[in-house]
Design an enzyme around this catalytic site. Structure first.
Site, short mmCIF file in Angstrom:
data_model
loop_
_atom_site.label_atom_id
_atom_site.label_comp_id
_atom_site.label_asym_id
_atom_site.label_seq_id
_atom_site.Cartn_x
_atom_site.Cartn_y
_atom_site.Cartn_z
N GLY A 1 71.77 14.86 56.27
CA GLY A 1 71.80 16.07 55.46
C GLY A 1 73.22 16.61 55.32
N ARG B 1 39.72 34.11 41.83
CA ARG B 1 39.07 33.10 41.02
C ARG B 1 37.56 33.26 41.11
NH1 ARG B 1 40.29 29.82 36.82
NH2 ARG B 1 39.23 27.81 36.88
N GLY C 1 42.28 23.08 39.85
CA GLY C 1 43.32 22.61 38.94
C GLY C 1 44.62 23.40 39.05
N GLU D 1 62.88 14.99 64.22
CA GLU D 1 62.78 15.54 65.59
C GLU D 1 61.66 14.85 66.35
OE1 GLU D 1 65.03 17.30 66.81
OE2 GLU D 1 66.05 17.90 64.96
C1 LIG Z 1 64.47 14.59 54.76
C2 LIG Z 1 65.08 13.96 55.98
C3 LIG Z 1 66.25 14.47 56.52
C4 LIG Z 1 66.86 13.87 57.63
N1 LIG Z 1 68.03 14.39 58.10
C5 LIG Z 1 68.70 13.73 59.11
C6 LIG Z 1 70.00 14.15 59.56
O1 LIG Z 1 70.54 15.14 59.04
N2 LIG Z 1 70.63 13.44 60.52
C7 LIG Z 1 70.05 12.35 61.11
O2 LIG Z 1 70.66 11.75 61.96
N3 LIG Z 1 68.82 11.91 60.70
C8 LIG Z 1 68.13 12.57 59.72
N4 LIG Z 1 66.88 12.11 59.30
C9 LIG Z 1 66.31 10.89 59.89
C10 LIG Z 1 65.09 11.14 60.77
O3 LIG Z 1 65.46 11.74 61.96
C11 LIG Z 1 64.37 9.81 61.00
O4 LIG Z 1 63.90 9.35 59.75
C12 LIG Z 1 63.22 9.97 61.94
O5 LIG Z 1 63.71 10.12 63.22
C13 LIG Z 1 62.23 8.80 61.90
O6 LIG Z 1 62.85 7.63 62.26
P1 LIG Z 1 62.69 6.29 61.44
O7 LIG Z 1 62.84 6.63 60.00
O8 LIG Z 1 63.57 5.30 62.03
O9 LIG Z 1 61.17 5.86 61.66
P2 LIG Z 1 60.70 4.48 62.35
O10 LIG Z 1 60.92 4.53 63.79
O11 LIG Z 1 61.25 3.34 61.60
O12 LIG Z 1 59.13 4.59 62.09
C14 LIG Z 1 58.41 3.72 61.21
C15 LIG Z 1 56.98 3.65 61.68
O13 LIG Z 1 56.91 2.95 62.92
C16 LIG Z 1 56.24 3.69 63.89
N5 LIG Z 1 56.86 3.38 65.18
C17 LIG Z 1 58.19 3.19 65.42
N6 LIG Z 1 58.39 2.92 66.72
C18 LIG Z 1 57.17 2.94 67.31
C19 LIG Z 1 56.73 2.75 68.65
N7 LIG Z 1 57.57 2.49 69.65
N8 LIG Z 1 55.40 2.85 68.92
C20 LIG Z 1 54.55 3.13 67.92
N9 LIG Z 1 54.91 3.32 66.66
C21 LIG Z 1 56.21 3.22 66.34
C22 LIG Z 1 56.39 5.14 63.45
O14 LIG Z 1 55.34 5.94 63.92
C23 LIG Z 1 56.37 5.01 61.94
O15 LIG Z 1 55.05 4.98 61.49
C24 LIG Z 1 66.26 12.73 58.21
C25 LIG Z 1 65.06 12.22 57.68
C26 LIG Z 1 64.47 12.82 56.57
C27 LIG Z 1 63.20 12.24 56.02
C1 LIG Z 2 46.91 17.24 35.84
C2 LIG Z 2 45.67 17.80 35.21
C3 LIG Z 2 45.30 17.38 33.94
C4 LIG Z 2 44.16 17.91 33.31
N1 LIG Z 2 43.86 17.51 32.02
C5 LIG Z 2 42.83 18.12 31.37
C6 LIG Z 2 42.56 17.83 29.98
O1 LIG Z 2 43.23 17.01 29.35
N2 LIG Z 2 41.55 18.48 29.36
C7 LIG Z 2 40.78 19.41 30.01
O2 LIG Z 2 39.88 19.97 29.39
N3 LIG Z 2 41.00 19.72 31.32
C8 LIG Z 2 42.01 19.11 32.01
N4 LIG Z 2 42.25 19.43 33.34
C9 LIG Z 2 41.45 20.46 34.00
C10 LIG Z 2 40.53 19.94 35.10
O3 LIG Z 2 39.48 19.25 34.53
C11 LIG Z 2 40.06 21.12 35.95
O4 LIG Z 2 41.17 21.67 36.58
C12 LIG Z 2 39.07 20.68 37.00
O5 LIG Z 2 37.85 20.46 36.35
C13 LIG Z 2 38.85 21.70 38.11
O6 LIG Z 2 38.37 22.89 37.61
P1 LIG Z 2 39.01 24.30 38.03
O7 LIG Z 2 40.46 24.18 37.96
O8 LIG Z 2 38.33 25.32 37.22
O9 LIG Z 2 38.58 24.47 39.54
P2 LIG Z 2 37.71 25.68 40.13
O10 LIG Z 2 36.29 25.47 39.75
O11 LIG Z 2 38.31 26.97 39.81
O12 LIG Z 2 37.83 25.38 41.67
C14 LIG Z 2 38.52 26.24 42.59
C15 LIG Z 2 37.93 26.06 43.97
O13 LIG Z 2 36.61 26.59 44.01
C16 LIG Z 2 35.69 25.63 44.46
N5 LIG Z 2 34.42 25.87 43.77
C17 LIG Z 2 34.27 26.22 42.47
N6 LIG Z 2 32.97 26.35 42.17
C18 LIG Z 2 32.29 26.08 43.31
C19 LIG Z 2 30.89 26.03 43.64
N7 LIG Z 2 29.97 26.28 42.73
N8 LIG Z 2 30.54 25.70 44.89
C20 LIG Z 2 31.48 25.43 45.80
N9 LIG Z 2 32.80 25.45 45.56
C21 LIG Z 2 33.20 25.77 44.32
C22 LIG Z 2 36.33 24.30 44.18
O14 LIG Z 2 35.90 23.31 45.07
C23 LIG Z 2 37.81 24.61 44.37
O15 LIG Z 2 38.14 24.53 45.72
C24 LIG Z 2 43.37 18.88 33.98
C25 LIG Z 2 43.73 19.28 35.28
C26 LIG Z 2 44.86 18.75 35.91
C27 LIG Z 2 45.22 19.21 37.29
#
Ligand SMILES: Cc1cc2nc3c(=O)[nH]c(=O)nc-3n(C[C@H](O)[C@H](O)[C@H](O)COP(=O)(O)OP(=O)(O)OC[C@H]3O[C@@H](n4cnc5c(N)ncnc54)[C@H](O)[C@@H]3O)c2cc1C
Ligand SMILES: Cc1cc2nc3c(=O)[nH]c(=O)nc-3n(C[C@H](O)[C@H](O)[C@H](O)COP(=O)(O)OP(=O)(O)OC[C@H]3O[C@@H](n4cnc5c(N)ncnc54)[C@H](O)[C@@H]3O)c2cc1C
Lengths: 680, 680
Positions: free
Chosen positions: A174, A304, A416, A439
C-alpha cells in the site's frame, strides 16, 4: 419513507443517546460531529462521483483528499487520534494510508534514537513518505520464505539489497505504487554467508525532487482490484542497490559495524504485542464495519413495503419487509453480532492494555530495583500475552469473517436496490474484504489458536494449567466430563456461556486425542482446527457480550428498558449461533436435541419478535452520520426513493452521453461528450 | 508454474477430451474455439482496460462491442445460438443485452401477427431497439403492485400511459438508460375504471433520428452499480402519453376496439412455461459460472506454494497450497458442485423439453382430431409442468446461491492475489450477483416451493397423489415412517439419494403440521419453508447427479477411470452437503450420529484425498479458454507470476501518473497525464 421511520422510532423506548454514549463515548461522538461538518464543507471530499470514475481519476482525487486531510491536521493541530478519526470518515483509503499507519508505526517501534531523527521525524512531517514492503509476489503468509536479500558488506559497511527472482518482487504494498519515496523493506539478512531471517530496512526508492524511481529500482502500481482502488498498492524490485548501515532498523537487533557481528533481538515479545493490538483493533472495528451495513439494511427494510402478508386482511396494505421472518432471520442476528463484536473488541483491548501497563511497570521496576517482583510479574504478563495473542488471532478471523459476509447478507436483504452503488453497501464491502486476508489469512490463523489450545490442554492434563480463563474452562470440563453436563440454556444466560465453554473444551480434547494419541498428521486435522478455533472464538464473543450486558457500567449508563433489549440481543446472538452450530453442541453433550429444537422453533423466533420493534433505534444508537453511510437506502430520514432518484438523475455522469444506438453506425455517440467529470 | 501444472496433469488419468465432450458436446466446443479466435483478433473486444476505466468510458466501449458483435452476426449469418455463444464469451454484458434477450423474446411470444410485423421484424433488424420495463422504484417482486397505468380511451381507441408517483418510475431496466428507443412497459390496464392487472405495452420512448427522449417521457441511466456497469440500467417516467391500440401485446389478452371489452387470456400456462425455461437455464449456467471460479482457484492453488508441511521433512520444500486440507475442503466440494449443477440443469431442461413437445403434440392433435387423447395428456403435462415450475424455483435459488457464494470462496482461497482484478474472479462475481435477486429473489422463491410441497403432501394424504416424483417420495416416507429408516449412506450411493428424499419428506410433513394442524401463520413459517425448499432442491441435485453418473450415456462416453472419479465427485457433493446439514438429517432419523461422525471424519476427508490428484484435469475438462477466464491466476499454462507482472507493468494506466507526493503542494501530478486510456 419518513413517516415509517418515525413510526418505528415512536414504537420503541430504547434510549438512543445514552446507548450511543455507552458505545462510543460522548467525546468521540462530539468529535465526529465536528469533523463531519468540516469535511462535508470542503468540495475535495465530495463522494458523489467515486463509483463512476476510473482508477486513474479516483487515485488522483484520493491523493488530493489525503493532502487536504494532512493540511487540516497541521492547521488544526489534530492529535493522531483525531487525524485517524477524520481519515475514517472520508469513506475510502487515500494513498497516504500506509504511510500514516504501518510506515510510521514501524519507524516508531523499531528505530533506534539516531534512526528516529533521520527517518521518523522527517516522515512525520511528510518530507519522506513511506510504505511497509513485506509481501512479495511469491510469498505473503510465509514471511520466512521471502526472497529479497540484504547482504552485509563488511568492507564498506553497507548492505546490498537485491531481488534475485521475479517472485521476489514486493507486491501488494500500500502507498508504494505511485506515492511513496521510501519503503520499509523486509529482506533476508545475510552476514558472512549466513541467513539471519527477515529484517526491516528503510530504503529510499524515488527521487525527492523529481519523484522518479532511483537507479536500479523498479517500482509501480499493481493494477485494479476488487476494491481499495483509491490506494496505489505497488510492486518493487531492486537490482543490487547499496544502502548504508543506518538503514537497518536497529531497536531489536542490529549489525555491529565494528565487529561485523549480528546482535540478537532483546525483546521479541514486544512485537508480538503489536500484532495482538492490531488484531484486537480489527475485532473492535468489525462491529462498526458491520453496523454500517446493518444500519442501511434495517432502515431500508423498514421503509420498503412489498406484498400483503398472506394471512392479513385485504385492506392491510403492503407489509414492511422488515416484518417478514425471512428478512428478520438474516438481519437481526447481524444486529446482535455488531453489538457482540463491539463489546468483545473492547474487552480484548482492555485486557491487552491492562497487561501492557503491568508489564511496562514490571520492566521498569525490574530495571531500577532488583528486589522488586519484576520477573514473576513479567512471566505472568507473558503468559497472559500468549493467551491474548491466541485469542486475538481467533477473534480476528471470526470477527472479520462475520463482518465481511454480514455486509453481503445486508446487501442482498435490500433486494434489487442493494445492488446499486447508491445503497452504500457494495463499495464498503469491497473495500473491507482484504481484512479477511491480511494480518493473517482467516483460515490460517485458526491453526495458531488450535496450537495454543492443544498446548494449554497438555499443560492442564499435566497439572500445569496457568489459571487463566482458557485453563479454567479446560479444567472444569475435565472435572465434570464423566458426570456429563446439561446446561439450562433456555432459562439462564450464564448457562449459555457455560455451554459454549463446554463445547470449546470438548473440541480441544477431541483434537488433542487425534493429534497426540492417534498421531494424526497436522494437515489432516486442519479442518478440525478451524472448527475448534471458530468454536473457541464464538465462546469468547458470547462471554464478552454476556459480561457487557450484565456489567454495572451498562446498568448505570442506560435505562432498564434499554438494558433489557441488550440482553435480548445477547440471547439472540448466542442462541442463533448455537442453533447454527447444533451438531457440535449436540456431539459434545452440552445440549439435548429437545433443547436444540426448542431453540430453533421457539426461542430464536420469539427473540426476533421481541427485538423487531427496537431494530431502528438499535441501529440509530450507532450514530453513523448520513454523510458517512453515503447511502440512499440507509438515510436517517427514510427518503429512500427521492434520494435514489436525485442521484440517478443529477449526479450520474452517464446521463450526459447521447448514444447512436444503431449497430451499422460505427460511432457510439451522437454528440461530443460534455461530461460532468470534466467539470470538476 | 508450468511444471507444476504439467505434473498435475501427468498424475491423473481422467480423460479430459471425452469428458469435455460429454459436458459440452463436440459441436459447441468447436464453435467456441472458432468464436474465441475471431473475437480475440478484433481490438474492439480487448479486455485489458475494463477494470481500470470509469463507467462513462466502459459503457461506450461496451456499446462498440455490441455493435461489432451484431455486425459479425449479420456478416457471418450466425444463428441465434451462435450469437448468444459469442456474446457470452466477451466477458461483460453490452447495452444491447436486454434488447437481444427479453425484448425480442417478449415480442416473439406475446405479439399477434400484426405486431410481429410492426415491432418484431424491425427489432430483429435493430431498427428499433428495446428493453423490458417491468420493475419500478417501488415494486419489483410484487408485480401486482406496479403503479404505472395504461388507461383505455374508447373515444380515440388509444391508451394513456402514466406514472402517477415517483415510485411508479420504471427502474433497473437493462438497455433503457441510454440505448433503447422502445420499451415493453408493464402497466396496470384500466378499462372503464376497472383494473385488469399488469399487461405489456410496446412504447416508443426516444426519437429514431435524434435519439432524444420523446415529449413527456423522462428517461435516464440509474447510476453505478456493484457490477454490471457496462449495462445502462435505466429509469423511465411517463407524463400522460398516448399510445395506439396496437401497442398492447395481444397474443394472450387484448382490448376489442369495437366493443371496448377486455378479452381474457387464452393460455396462461404457456407463460408459466417460459419462466420455468428461464430458471432451468439459470441452473444449467450456474455450473459453468462456478466452473470459472473453480478453474482459476484450482489451477492457482496447484501453482501456489506456501510453507512446508509441518510433518514433512526439512528438505521437502514448500507445499502446493492445494495440498492443505483446509484449502481442499473449500475448493473440492465446489468442484463437485459445478458438475452437480450442470447435470441437474441438463436433467431439468430435458424434462421440460420432453413435456413441452408432448403438450404441443397434444394441443395440435387435440385441435385436429377430437378422438385423440389430447385432454388427458394435456392434464398430465400441466401436472408435470406444475412440478417442474416448483422444482425450477427451488433449484434456481439453490444453484445461483451456490455459484455466487462459491465464487467468493474461490476468490478467498487464492489469498491476497485473489483480490486483484487480474484474478478474474472478482469482476465475474460482481456481474453474476444479480442472478440471486432477479427472476425471483432467491429467498422468496422458496415460498413457492414450500407451497407446492404442502399442496402435494395434502394430495398424498388425501390419496390423490399424482404419481410424479414428488408424490412418490412423500408416499414412500409415509409408508416407512413408523418403521423408521436407516440408510446405508456410507456404502451405497442410492441410499444417499434415498436419505435426501427422506429428509425432504420429513420436513414437508413437519411444515404441513405447523401450517394445517397448529395453524401457524405463514410468516412465522418462512424460515422453515426456506429450509424445506433448500432441502428439496439439494435432494433434486443429488438425484440428478446420481442419475448422471450411473447413466449408460456416461459409461459409454468416458473411460472407466474417469467414470469412477465422477462417482467420487457425486459422493463428495452428497456427503459434504449431508454433513453440513447434519441437524436436519439427524432430526429426520435418516442417519445416526455415528454415521454423521464417520461422514465427517472419514468419508469426506477420504474423498478429498482421492479426488485431489484429479483436480486440475477435472477443471481442464470444462475447457474454458484463457481469453474467457481473463485471469492471471487461472491460466492453463500456469505462468501466474509472469502474467501478473506483465499486466501490472504493461497494461496498467495508473503507472503513467507521476505524483507530486507532498501534502503542501496542491497539485497532485508532477507532469501532465499521458494516459494509456487516451490512446485507445
Ligand atoms: C488490499 C491488500 C493490501 C495489502 N497491503 C499490504 C502491505 O501494505 N504490505 C504488505 O507487506 N502486504 C500487504 N498485503 C499482502 C497481504 O498481507 C497478504 O496477501 C496476506 O498476508 C495473504 O498472504 P498470501 O497472499 O501469500 O496468501 P497465501 O498464503 O498464498 O494463501 C493462499 C491460500 O493458501 C492457504 N494456505 C497458505 N498456507 C497455508 C497453510 N500452511 N495451511 C493451510 N492453508 C494455507 C490460504 O488459506 C489461502 O487460501 C496486502 C494484501 C491486500 C489484498
Ligand atoms: C442488475 C439488475 C438488472 C435488472 N434488470 C431488470 C430489467 O431489465 N427489467 C426489469 O423489469 N427488472 C429488472 N431488475 C429488477 C429485478 O427483477 C428486481 O430487483 C427483483 O425482482 C427483486 O425485486 P425487488 O428489488 O423489488 O426486491 P424486494 O421485493 O423489495 O425485496 C427486498 C427484500 O424483501 C424480501 N421480501 C420481499 N417480499 C417478501 C415476502 N413476501 N416474504 C418474504 N420476504 C420478502 C426479499 O427477500 C428481500 O430481502 C433488475 C435488477 C438488477 C439488480
Amino acid at each position: 419513507g419518513s413517516e415509517l421511520l418515525a413510526a418505528e422510532r415512536a414504537q420503541s423506548a430504547v434510549g438512543v443517546d445514552a446507548l450511543a454514549e455507552l458505545l462510543h463515548s460522548r467525546e468521540s461522538l462530539d468529535r465526529q460531529k465536528e469533523l463531519v461538518a468540516l469535511l462535508q464543507s470542503e468540495a475535495v471530499f465530495d463522494k458523489s462521483q467515486s463509483q463512476s470514475l476510473g482508477r486513474v481519476e479516483r487515485l488522483q482525487r484520493a491523493l488530493a483528499k489525503g493532502k487536504r486531510l494532512h493540511q487540516l491536521a497541521v492547521e488544526r493541530r489534530w492529535s493522531l487520534e483525531e487525524y485517524h478519526a477524520a481519515a475514517g470518515l472520508i469513506g475510502e483509503p487515500t494513498p497516504y494510508a500506509l504511510h500514516a499507519s504501518m510506515f510510521l508505526v514501524t519507524l516508531r517501534e523499531q528505530s533506534n534514537p539516531e534512526q528516529r531523527k533521520l527517518f521518523l521525524e522527517r516522515a512525520e512531517k511528510y518530507e519522506i513518505i513511506g510504505c511497509y514492503a513485506q509481501t512479495e509476489l511469491g510469498h505473503g503468509s510465509n514471511v520466512r520464505g521471502l526472497e529479497t536479500t540484504a547482504t552485509w558488506n563488511p568492507e564498506d559497511k553497507t548492505f546490498t539489497l537485491h531481488s534475485p527472482t521475479l517472485t521476489a518482487s514486493k507486491w501488494w504494498i500500500g502507498s508504494l505504487g505511485r506515492t511513496a519515496n521510501h519503503a520499509v523493506v523486509m529482506a533476508q539478512l545475510f552476514v558472512a554467508g549466513k541467513n539471519y531471517g527477515p529484517h526491516p530496512f528503510v530504503v529510499q526508492i524515488r527521487d525527492l525532487e523529481t519523484h522518479q524511481p532511483l537507479e536500479n529500482v523498479y517500482v509501480g502500481d499493481i493494477g485494479p482490484k476488487f476494491g481499495y482502488n483509491t490506494m496505489d498498492n505497488g510492486f518493487l524490485l531492486f537490482n543490487n542497490i547499496k544502502i548504508p548501515h543506518i538503514s537497518m532498523l536497529a531497536r531489536f537487533s542490529r549489525i555491529d559495524p565494528k565487529t561485523n557481528q549480528y546482535v540478537r533481538p532483546a525483546l521479541p515479545t514486544l512485537v508480538y504485542g503489536t500484532m495482538t493490538w492490531v488484531r484486537a483493533n480489527i475485532v473492535l472495528d468489525a462491529g462498526s464495519v458491520l453496523a454500517r451495513g446493518v444500519t442501511i439494511a434495517t432502515r431500508y427494510c423498514a421503509v420498503r413495503r412489498q406484498f400483503q402478508d398472506r394471512d392479513a386482511d385485504r385492506n392491510a396494505g403492503e407489509t414492511q419487509v422488515l416484518n417478514y421472518k425471512m428478512v428478520q432471520i438474516r438481519l437481526l442476528p447481524l444486529l446482535a453480532s455488531m453489538y457482540a463484536l463491539h463489546f468483545t473488541g473492547r474487552g480484548t483491548m482492555k485486557l491487552y492494555q491492562e497487561n501492557q501497563s503491568r508489564m511496562n511497570a514490571a520492566t521498569q521496576s525490574n530495571g531500577q530495583d532488583s528486589r522488586s517482583p519484576g520477573p514473576e510479574e513479567l512471566r505472568a504478563g507473558a503468559d497472559l500475552l500468549a493467551d491474548l495473542h491466541a485469542t486475538s488471532c481467533g477473534l480476528k478471523a471470526l470477527a472479520s469473517t462475520t463482518a465481511g459476509e454480514g455486509l453481503e447478507i445486508c446487501r442482498r436483504a435490500c433486494g434489487g436496490h442493494g445492488y446499486s452503488s447508491y445503497s452504500g453497501i457494495g463499495p464498503w464491502y469491497s473495500d473491507y474484504l482484504p481484512t479477511l486476508t491480511w494480518e493473517g489469512d482467516n483460515y490460517m490463523l485458526t491453526q495458531q489458536v488450535a496450537r495454543y489450545l492443544l498446548k494449554s490442554a497438555r499443560a492442564v492434563l499435566a497439572g500445569k494449567g496457568t489459571g487463566n480463563d482458557t485453563s479454567q474452562i479446560l479444567q472444569s470440563y475435565l472435572a465434570r466430563k464423566d458426570k456429563g453436563a446439561s446446561f439450562d440454556i433456555l432459562e439462564e444466560d450464564s448457562e449459555v456461556v457455560a455451554a459454549f465453554a463446554w463445547r470449546t473444551a470438548y473440541l480441544t480434547f477431541e483434537a488433542l486425542k487425534h493429534r497426540d494419541v492417534e498421531k494424526r498428521s497436522w494437515n489432516s486435522l486442519l479442518v478440525d482446527f478451524w472448527r475448534l478455533s471458530t468454536a473457541h472464538s464464538q465462546y469468547l464473543v458470547v462471554k464478552n457480550f454476556h459480561e457487557a450486558v450484565s456489567s454495572p457500567e451498562l446498568v448505570a449508563s442506560v435505562d432498564a428498558a434499554t438494558a433489557a433489549v441488550l440482553r435480548k440481543l445477547f440471547r439472540l446472538y448466542a442462541l442463533h449461533t448455537l442453533e447454527r452450530e447444533a451438531a457440535d453442541f449436540f456431539a459434545s453433550g452440552a445440549v439435548t436435541t429437545r433443547q436444540l429444537t426448542l431453540t430453533r422453533t421457539k426461542a430464536v423466533l420469539g427473540l426476533l419478535d421481541e427485538i423487531r420493534p427496537h431494530a431502528v433505534r438499535l441501529v440509530d444508537a450507532w450514530q453513523i452520520p448520513d454523510w458517512v453511510l453515503d447511502s440512499s437506502l440507509g438515510r436517517a430520514d427514510g427518503n429512500v426513493y427521492e434520494d435514489l432518484f436525485r442521484r440517478a438523475s443529477q449526479e450520474n455522469p452517464v446521463n450526459d452521453l447521447v448514444f447512436d444506438p444503431y449497430p451499422w453506425n460505427k460511432e457510439v455517440l451522437k454528440a461530443p461528450l460534455p461530461s460532468k467529470l470534466s467539470k470538476l
